[in-house]
Structure formats: C-alpha cells, structure tokens
Design a protein around this motif. Structure first.
Motif, PDB file in Angstrom:
ATOM      1  N   ALA A   6      16.691 -28.715   1.043  1.00 15.49           N
ATOM      2  CA  ALA A   6      16.181 -27.598   1.825  1.00 15.49           C
ATOM      3  C   ALA A   6      16.454 -27.807   3.312  1.00 15.49           C
ATOM      4  O   ALA A   6      16.878 -26.898   4.018  1.00 15.49           O
ATOM      5  CB  ALA A   6      14.688 -27.428   1.593  1.00 15.49           C
ATOM      6  N   ARG A   7      16.258 -29.049   3.778  1.00 12.29           N
ATOM      7  CA  ARG A   7      16.521 -29.336   5.183  1.00 12.29           C
ATOM      8  C   ARG A   7      18.000 -29.112   5.508  1.00 12.29           C
ATOM      9  O   ARG A   7      18.331 -28.519   6.518  1.00 12.29           O
ATOM     10  CB  ARG A   7      16.152 -30.796   5.471  1.00 12.29           C
TER      11      ARG A   7
ATOM     12  N   GLN B 104      10.717 -33.785  -5.658  1.00 11.93           N
ATOM     13  CA  GLN B 104      10.273 -33.191  -4.401  1.00 11.93           C
ATOM     14  C   GLN B 104      11.070 -33.741  -3.229  1.00 11.93           C
ATOM     15  O   GLN B 104      11.442 -32.999  -2.315  1.00 11.93           O
ATOM     16  CB  GLN B 104       8.779 -33.464  -4.188  1.00 11.93           C
ATOM     17  N   LEU B 105      11.364 -35.039  -3.253  1.00 12.07           N
ATOM     18  CA  LEU B 105      12.141 -35.647  -2.173  1.00 12.07           C
ATOM     19  C   LEU B 105      13.534 -35.027  -2.109  1.00 12.07           C
ATOM     20  O   LEU B 105      14.009 -34.638  -1.040  1.00 12.07           O
ATOM     21  CB  LEU B 105      12.232 -37.162  -2.397  1.00 12.07           C
TER      22      LEU B 105
ATOM     23  N   ASN C   8      13.315 -31.492  -0.804  1.00 10.16           N
ATOM     24  CA  ASN C   8      13.102 -31.450   0.644  1.00 10.16           C
ATOM     25  C   ASN C   8      14.394 -31.739   1.400  1.00 10.16           C
ATOM     26  O   ASN C   8      14.712 -31.066   2.379  1.00 10.16           O
ATOM     27  CB  ASN C   8      12.028 -32.469   1.045  1.00 10.16           C
TER      28      ASN C   8
END
Length: 41
Positions: A35-36, A28-29, A32
């Motif tokens: 995605a950022r 997930q990290l 994220n």
C-alpha cells in the motif's frame, strides 16, 4: 479414534493459534508495504 473437536489437544491448539497469528501479521505487513509503494507515487 475420534476426529475433529472431539479430540481436543491443547498443544495442537496452541501451535495452530500461534501459526495463524504469525500468518496474519505477515499478511498485514506485506499489505502495508504494498500500500505504501502504491500510494506513494
């Protein structure tokens, strides 16, 4: 000898769950962060 769920070892279960949680958190990290970077353009 028994295999699979017949040989239920609590310590192995705890370690397995802990490893899975850590792997999911890392995934997930990374997701994220990617995605950022992608959405920031």
């Amino acid at each position: 000898m028994t295999y699979g769920s017949l040989r239920f070892d609590t310590s192995v279960m705890v370690v397995t769950v802990a490893v899975l949680v850590v792997l999911v958190q890392l995934a997930q990290l990374l997701g994220n962060l990617l995605a950022r970077k992608v959405l920031r353009r």
